[in-house]
Write a protein that holds these residues in place. Sequence first.
Motif, mmCIF file in Angstrom:
data_model
loop_
_atom_site.group_PDB
_atom_site.id
_atom_site.type_symbol
_atom_site.label_atom_id
_atom_site.label_comp_id
_atom_site.label_asym_id
_atom_site.label_seq_id
_atom_site.Cartn_x
_atom_site.Cartn_y
_atom_site.Cartn_z
ATOM 1 N N THR A 1 42.999 33.027 77.642
ATOM 2 C CA THR A 1 42.276 32.691 78.872
ATOM 3 C C THR A 1 43.243 32.500 80.030
ATOM 4 O O THR A 1 44.454 32.367 79.845
ATOM 5 C CB THR A 1 41.464 31.402 78.685
ATOM 6 O OG1 THR A 1 42.376 30.288 78.557
ATOM 7 C CG2 THR A 1 40.586 31.473 77.446
ATOM 8 N N ASP B 1 36.703 27.783 84.132
ATOM 9 C CA ASP B 1 36.212 28.024 82.775
ATOM 10 C C ASP B 1 37.165 28.972 82.041
ATOM 11 O O ASP B 1 38.212 29.346 82.574
ATOM 12 C CB ASP B 1 34.784 28.588 82.804
ATOM 13 C CG ASP B 1 34.684 29.864 83.643
ATOM 14 O OD1 ASP B 1 35.728 30.497 83.907
ATOM 15 O OD2 ASP B 1 33.557 30.229 84.030
ATOM 16 N N ASP B 2 36.787 29.364 80.848
ATOM 17 C CA ASP B 2 37.680 30.172 80.022
ATOM 18 C C ASP B 2 37.600 31.651 80.385
ATOM 19 O O ASP B 2 37.351 32.513 79.545
ATOM 20 C CB ASP B 2 37.353 29.975 78.533
ATOM 21 C CG ASP B 2 37.829 28.634 78.034
ATOM 22 O OD1 ASP B 2 38.721 28.043 78.671
ATOM 23 O OD2 ASP B 2 37.306 28.163 77.008
ATOM 24 N N ARG B 3 37.806 31.953 81.664
ATOM 25 C CA ARG B 3 37.826 33.343 82.109
ATOM 26 C C ARG B 3 39.104 34.017 81.615
ATOM 27 O O ARG B 3 40.123 33.359 81.408
ATOM 28 C CB ARG B 3 37.742 33.414 83.626
ATOM 29 C CG ARG B 3 38.893 32.744 84.368
ATOM 30 C CD ARG B 3 38.616 32.649 85.857
ATOM 31 N NE ARG B 3 37.516 31.725 86.123
ATOM 32 C CZ ARG B 3 37.035 31.486 87.342
ATOM 33 N NH1 ARG B 3 37.542 32.109 88.388
ATOM 34 N NH2 ARG B 3 36.041 30.635 87.503
ATOM 35 N N ASP C 1 42.766 36.696 86.237
ATOM 36 C CA ASP C 1 42.418 36.655 87.658
ATOM 37 C C ASP C 1 43.007 37.893 88.309
ATOM 38 O O ASP C 1 44.141 38.281 87.992
ATOM 39 C CB ASP C 1 42.990 35.389 88.305
ATOM 40 C CG ASP C 1 42.489 35.191 89.724
ATOM 41 O OD1 ASP C 1 43.059 35.837 90.642
ATOM 42 O OD2 ASP C 1 41.561 34.395 89.926
#
Length: 258
Positions: free
Chosen positions: A18, A216-218, A221
């Motif tokens: 993540t 959140d656990d994206r 980026d």
Amino acid sequence: MNSWSPEASRHFLGHYETLRGIVRQTLMQRQLSEHLEEPPLRVCDVGGGAGHNSIPLARRGYEVKILDPSEEMLQKARQMLDAEDEAVRGRVELVAGNGEEAPGLFGEEAFDAVLCHGVLIYLENPDPLIRALSSIARPGAVVSILTKNAEALAMRPALEGRYKDALASFDSYREINRLGIETRTDTVPEFSAKLKRFGVELEQWYGVRVFTDHLDDRPSDPDLRNLLDAEWEAGRRDPYRGVARMVHMIGHKRRSFR
């Protein structure tokens, strides 16, 4: 220092994929590099799990021992090492065991650098493990510890809009993490004094995850490079580092400690 459940191990391994996990590992490697001498050096990664800290060091020429009580984590480290070339694999040894057992496993003053990242927060009493970390460090060795920042516990829930939880976090030294496990936290002055009692003098401390901890656990980026540079700058500057989720403390074993 107890072995994690398989469920906890899988959750933590997933965390590395993540954005928050990427920020944590990238910052810590960069911060540690500011203090490590060039290889060859002997490094012990206590609670090193799957080798996310250690394998990058082995690529750079450091001789590393990963000590961890979880067979699932060590198996993942073996899988990660399988993807490395023979020279890197030859510089890493995986050892099953608790951190408190390290002096008996390796001997005293055996390492030029000792790492213990994100482990002490799970211990009711961290003193035996800190004593072991100091014991296996040679005089002058780097000691690198990551712990949770007691002075910033309200930041994540507040930024997530959980204001009741934020209010309950002020002046607290305990927190239930995303795994549902109660964890302990430290302030830099108090933990620095504790390290000193065991012969480790704090040299520098950094904040880890100032701007990204509440996300959140994206997976990543699109502007990751600038994001990481911004986190790097914030993590080494006041007042920003004081509100980071975690603190990375780097010290040296005193040469005269007995």
